[in-house]
Design a protein around this motif. Sequence first.
Motif, mmCIF file in Angstrom:
data_model
loop_
_atom_site.group_PDB
_atom_site.id
_atom_site.type_symbol
_atom_site.label_atom_id
_atom_site.label_comp_id
_atom_site.label_asym_id
_atom_site.label_seq_id
_atom_site.Cartn_x
_atom_site.Cartn_y
_atom_site.Cartn_z
ATOM 1 N N SER A 16 -9.209 5.842 0.314
ATOM 2 C CA SER A 16 -8.879 5.648 1.727
ATOM 3 C C SER A 16 -7.605 4.836 1.893
ATOM 4 C CB SER A 16 -10.037 4.957 2.446
ATOM 5 O OG SER A 16 -11.184 5.775 2.397
ATOM 6 N N ARG A 17 -7.451 3.791 1.116
ATOM 7 C CA ARG A 17 -6.237 2.974 1.206
ATOM 8 C C ARG A 17 -5.016 3.733 0.698
ATOM 9 N NH1 ARG A 17 -8.823 -2.905 -0.296
ATOM 10 N NH2 ARG A 17 -10.009 -3.034 1.638
ATOM 11 N N SER A 18 -5.208 4.583 -0.287
ATOM 12 C CA SER A 18 -4.091 5.424 -0.746
ATOM 13 C C SER A 18 -3.670 6.383 0.356
ATOM 14 C CB SER A 18 -4.495 6.194 -2.004
ATOM 15 O OG SER A 18 -4.720 5.310 -3.075
ATOM 16 N N SER A 19 -4.635 6.869 1.131
ATOM 17 C CA SER A 19 -4.302 7.735 2.268
ATOM 18 C C SER A 19 -3.546 6.976 3.341
ATOM 19 C CB SER A 19 -5.578 8.353 2.856
ATOM 20 O OG SER A 19 -6.123 9.294 1.965
ATOM 21 N N ILE A 20 -3.938 5.724 3.588
ATOM 22 C CA ILE A 20 -3.213 4.897 4.550
ATOM 23 C C ILE A 20 -1.763 4.721 4.105
ATOM 24 C CG2 ILE A 20 -2.994 2.553 5.468
ATOM 25 C CD1 ILE A 20 -6.094 2.418 5.407
ATOM 26 N N LEU A 21 -1.567 4.444 2.818
ATOM 27 C CA LEU A 21 -0.214 4.197 2.308
ATOM 28 C C LEU A 21 0.666 5.434 2.278
ATOM 29 C CD1 LEU A 21 -1.051 1.801 -0.655
ATOM 30 C CD2 LEU A 21 0.055 1.204 1.510
ATOM 31 N N THR A 22 0.047 6.613 2.115
ATOM 32 C CA THR A 22 0.843 7.824 1.932
ATOM 33 C C THR A 22 0.818 8.787 3.105
ATOM 34 O OG1 THR A 22 -0.998 9.046 0.949
ATOM 35 C CG2 THR A 22 0.405 7.770 -0.554
ATOM 36 N N GLY A 23 -0.220 8.714 3.929
ATOM 37 C CA GLY A 23 -0.382 9.705 4.995
ATOM 38 C C GLY A 23 -0.963 11.016 4.482
ATOM 39 N N LEU A 24 -1.426 11.018 3.251
ATOM 40 C CA LEU A 24 -1.973 12.223 2.623
ATOM 41 C C LEU A 24 -3.477 12.085 2.422
ATOM 42 C CD1 LEU A 24 0.716 12.565 -0.201
ATOM 43 C CD2 LEU A 24 0.630 13.827 1.978
ATOM 44 N N LEU A 41 9.149 0.895 3.926
ATOM 45 C CA LEU A 41 9.362 -0.506 4.299
ATOM 46 C C LEU A 41 10.076 -1.260 3.203
ATOM 47 C CD1 LEU A 41 5.938 -1.330 5.998
ATOM 48 C CD2 LEU A 41 8.181 -1.119 7.107
ATOM 49 N N SER A 42 9.709 -1.004 1.965
ATOM 50 C CA SER A 42 10.343 -1.678 0.828
ATOM 51 C C SER A 42 11.840 -1.348 0.762
ATOM 52 C CB SER A 42 9.649 -1.265 -0.466
ATOM 53 O OG SER A 42 10.255 -1.885 -1.563
ATOM 54 N N ARG A 43 12.177 -0.103 0.988
ATOM 55 C CA ARG A 43 13.591 0.306 0.929
ATOM 56 C C ARG A 43 14.421 -0.312 2.044
ATOM 57 N NH1 ARG A 43 10.904 4.778 -0.740
ATOM 58 N NH2 ARG A 43 10.868 5.778 1.288
ATOM 59 N N THR A 44 13.774 -0.742 3.131
ATOM 60 C CA THR A 44 14.503 -1.368 4.232
ATOM 61 C C THR A 44 14.434 -2.889 4.180
ATOM 62 O OG1 THR A 44 12.620 -1.175 5.730
ATOM 63 C CG2 THR A 44 14.235 0.621 5.750
ATOM 64 N N LEU A 104 -2.986 5.346 -7.755
ATOM 65 C CA LEU A 104 -2.030 6.173 -7.037
ATOM 66 C C LEU A 104 -0.742 6.248 -7.850
ATOM 67 C CD1 LEU A 104 -1.333 7.639 -4.334
ATOM 68 C CD2 LEU A 104 -0.485 5.432 -3.510
ATOM 69 N N ALA A 105 -0.238 7.445 -8.061
ATOM 70 C CA ALA A 105 1.017 7.611 -8.802
ATOM 71 C C ALA A 105 2.151 6.900 -8.063
ATOM 72 C CB ALA A 105 1.336 9.096 -8.965
ATOM 73 N N ASP A 106 2.992 6.190 -8.801
ATOM 74 C CA ASP A 106 4.094 5.440 -8.199
ATOM 75 C C ASP A 106 4.971 6.313 -7.307
ATOM 76 O OD1 ASP A 106 3.259 3.108 -9.434
ATOM 77 O OD2 ASP A 106 4.716 3.247 -11.065
ATOM 78 N N ALA A 107 5.308 7.489 -7.764
ATOM 79 C CA ALA A 107 6.202 8.366 -6.994
ATOM 80 C C ALA A 107 5.581 8.763 -5.660
ATOM 81 C CB ALA A 107 6.543 9.611 -7.806
ATOM 82 N N ILE A 108 4.277 8.976 -5.645
ATOM 83 C CA ILE A 108 3.609 9.338 -4.390
ATOM 84 C C ILE A 108 3.535 8.131 -3.471
ATOM 85 C CG2 ILE A 108 1.426 10.126 -3.377
ATOM 86 C CD1 ILE A 108 1.033 11.834 -5.910
ATOM 87 N N GLY A 109 3.195 6.967 -4.033
ATOM 88 C CA GLY A 109 3.134 5.745 -3.230
ATOM 89 C C GLY A 109 4.478 5.376 -2.637
ATOM 90 N N GLU A 110 5.528 5.520 -3.400
ATOM 91 C CA GLU A 110 6.870 5.166 -2.928
ATOM 92 C C GLU A 110 7.362 6.092 -1.828
ATOM 93 O OE1 GLU A 110 9.154 5.125 -6.521
ATOM 94 O OE2 GLU A 110 8.164 3.306 -7.248
ATOM 95 N N ALA A 111 6.788 7.285 -1.725
ATOM 96 C CA ALA A 111 7.188 8.225 -0.678
ATOM 97 C C ALA A 111 6.499 7.915 0.651
ATOM 98 C CB ALA A 111 6.861 9.660 -1.106
#
Length: 100
Positions: free
Chosen positions: A60-68, A95-98, A82-89
């Motif tokens: 559920s928290r992975s869904s919150i973070l990714t929208g998937l 937010l991290s990139r900004t 959660l795979a890093d590449a999916i989480g970072e997307a």
Amino acid sequence: MTISMQNKRPNILFITSDQQRGDCYGFEGRKVKTPHLDEMARAGTRFNACITPNLVCQPSRSSILTGLLPRTHGVSDNGIELADAIGEAGFAGSLSRTGY
């Protein structure tokens, strides 16, 4: 000293709760005392029509973070990372990139 508008970002506080129904708070009209949560609900943004995509917290928290959904992001149960590449997307990566 002046602070540029670029550095004036809102604080973001995202609160989730495990194993509680959505009506277990005073701000939902129940006869429970949750004064601090009630104040945050009044002063902030509340999402009151949400459902969980999974019975346990990690998917559920992975869904919150990714929208998937779990079958898309791959975290189908607790203990699966959660795979890093999916989480970072997701929004946390945005937010991290900004600068958050």
